[in-house]
Design an enzyme around this catalytic site. Structure first.
Site, PDB file in Angstrom:
ATOM      1  N   ASP A 168       0.830  -1.132   0.035  1.00  0.00           N
ATOM      2  CA  ASP A 168       0.123   0.162  -0.086  1.00  0.00           C
ATOM      3  C   ASP A 168       0.856   1.432   0.126  1.00  0.00           C
ATOM      4  OD1 ASP A 168      -1.551   2.040   0.491  1.00  0.00           O
ATOM      5  OD2 ASP A 168      -2.743   1.071   2.055  1.00  0.00           O
ATOM      6  N   TYR A 171      -9.776  15.432 -10.430  1.00  0.00           N
ATOM      7  CA  TYR A 171      -8.978  14.703 -11.600  1.00  0.00           C
ATOM      8  C   TYR A 171      -8.228  15.694 -12.134  1.00  0.00           C
ATOM      9  CZ  TYR A 171      -8.346  11.342 -15.267  1.00  0.00           C
ATOM     10  OH  TYR A 171      -8.115  10.349 -16.211  1.00  0.00           O
ATOM     11  N   LYS A 176      -3.986  14.909 -12.006  1.00  0.00           N
ATOM     12  CA  LYS A 176      -3.084  14.522 -13.039  1.00  0.00           C
ATOM     13  C   LYS A 176      -2.292  15.708 -13.644  1.00  0.00           C
ATOM     14  CE  LYS A 176      -5.066  10.631 -13.619  1.00  0.00           C
ATOM     15  NZ  LYS A 176      -4.491   9.489 -13.165  1.00  0.00           N
TER      16      LYS A 176
END
Length: 304
Positions: free
Chosen positions: A74, A174, A178
């Site tokens: 993780d 989002y 990015k």
């Protein structure tokens, strides 16, 4: 046959499926030892609840001609990442390629939802998965990568710096995620370049990932059946295409010329001459600008 990455060691963080899997397999095909990490194993699925596993990816790497090693990790847990890097050091004594492909955010964003309407917990979780994981992994892995000159770090994202600077990408969270990864590669380029290593940001085009194919109700064998409802999907590419981009970068003795830059699978195919599995060279980001975003009919002539 001599393979260009014989003796090289790679870590593909986020390799259970999609681009990460394609990259791991192609690094293996080039002869590398590839550590593949993520949270989806044969014993326990991540919240994606999908069938692909790290062990499957490792087997594919070995079948391709490399040595695949699955290490469930993780990447939000610094202690786990630290233990991972210590294991690589103990077993290999080097790290030549780091691919930060951790994502895990597919179920956490709402298309076109403004920030005040977007679920806040999901948005913040997306940022942690997309940004914190990359920073944690680089923090722990880069000292080992810098031990030998010529190391390569690939920050995987969605969209080139040029495209994302001019286009709103899906949602506030989002878009931010990015863009942050693109900037990570730029910053790492400044920090790694003088120390003998290279960092780049890399994006695939419209990826025929397992999740994308399932979403369109098709498989890799009949993916063109989706074109009736999504004509521009004709420009899509397999995960192995961006994998070949990473393998080409890792094998390039002059890879430092790309340091700190934003790259795409289609653009690098023109530089290095590799193709997708079907022999084509899809150039998705040029197509998106010149055909899809220009509201022209779907036609990949000259783009693959």
């Amino acid at each position: 046959m001599v393979k260009p990455l014989d003796g090289k060691v790679a870590l593909v963080a986020g390799a259970s499926r999609g681009a990460g899997r394609g990259i791991a397999v192609e690094l293996g095909a080039a002869g590398a030892t590839v550590y593949v990490t993520g949270r989806s194993t044969r014993q326990r699925r991540s919240e994606y609840d999908r069938p692909e596993t790290l062990e499957d990816t490792a087997d594919l790497v070995t079948e391709a001609g490399g040595h695949g090693i699955a290490v469930p990790t993780d990447h939000l847990e610094p202690a786990q990442v630290k233990a991972l890097v210590e294991r690589i050091d103990n077993e290999q004594g080097r790290l030549d390629v780091l691919v930060n492909d951790i994502w895990g955010g597919e179920k956490l964003f709402d298309w076109e939802a403004p920030v005040w309407e977007h679920d806040l917990d999901n948005g913040l979780r997306l940022l942690r998965l997309a940004v914190d994981t990359h920073a944690i992994t680089s923090h722990h892995a880069l000292p080992l990568l810098l031990r030998h000159p010529g190391g390569l770090v690939v920050e995987m994202t969605d969209g080139t710096a040029e495209y994302n600077s001019a286009n709103y990408r899906v949602s506030f969270f989002y878009d931010l995620a990015k863009t942050a990864v693109l900037r990570m590669a730029f910053a790492l380029g400044h920090e790694l370049g003088p120390r003998g290593a290279t960092a780049v940001a890399l994006t695939p085009g419209w990826l025929r990932s397992e999740m994308m194919l399932d979403g369109f109700g098709v498989t890799e064998d009949n993916w063109r059946d989706a074109l009736d409802s999504v004509p521009h999907f004709a420009i899509s590419e397999t995960p192995r295409y961006v994998g070949r981009a990473v393998a080409a970068l890792a094998a390039d003795p002059d890879v430092a010329r790309h340091n700190g830059t934003s790259l795409s699978s289609g653009g690098l195919a023109q530089v290095y001459g590799f193709t997708d599995l079907d022999g084509s060279r899809p150039d998705a980001w040029r197509y998106l600008v010149e055909v899809q975003d220009a509201d022209k009919p779907a036609d990949t002539t000259g783009y693959r």
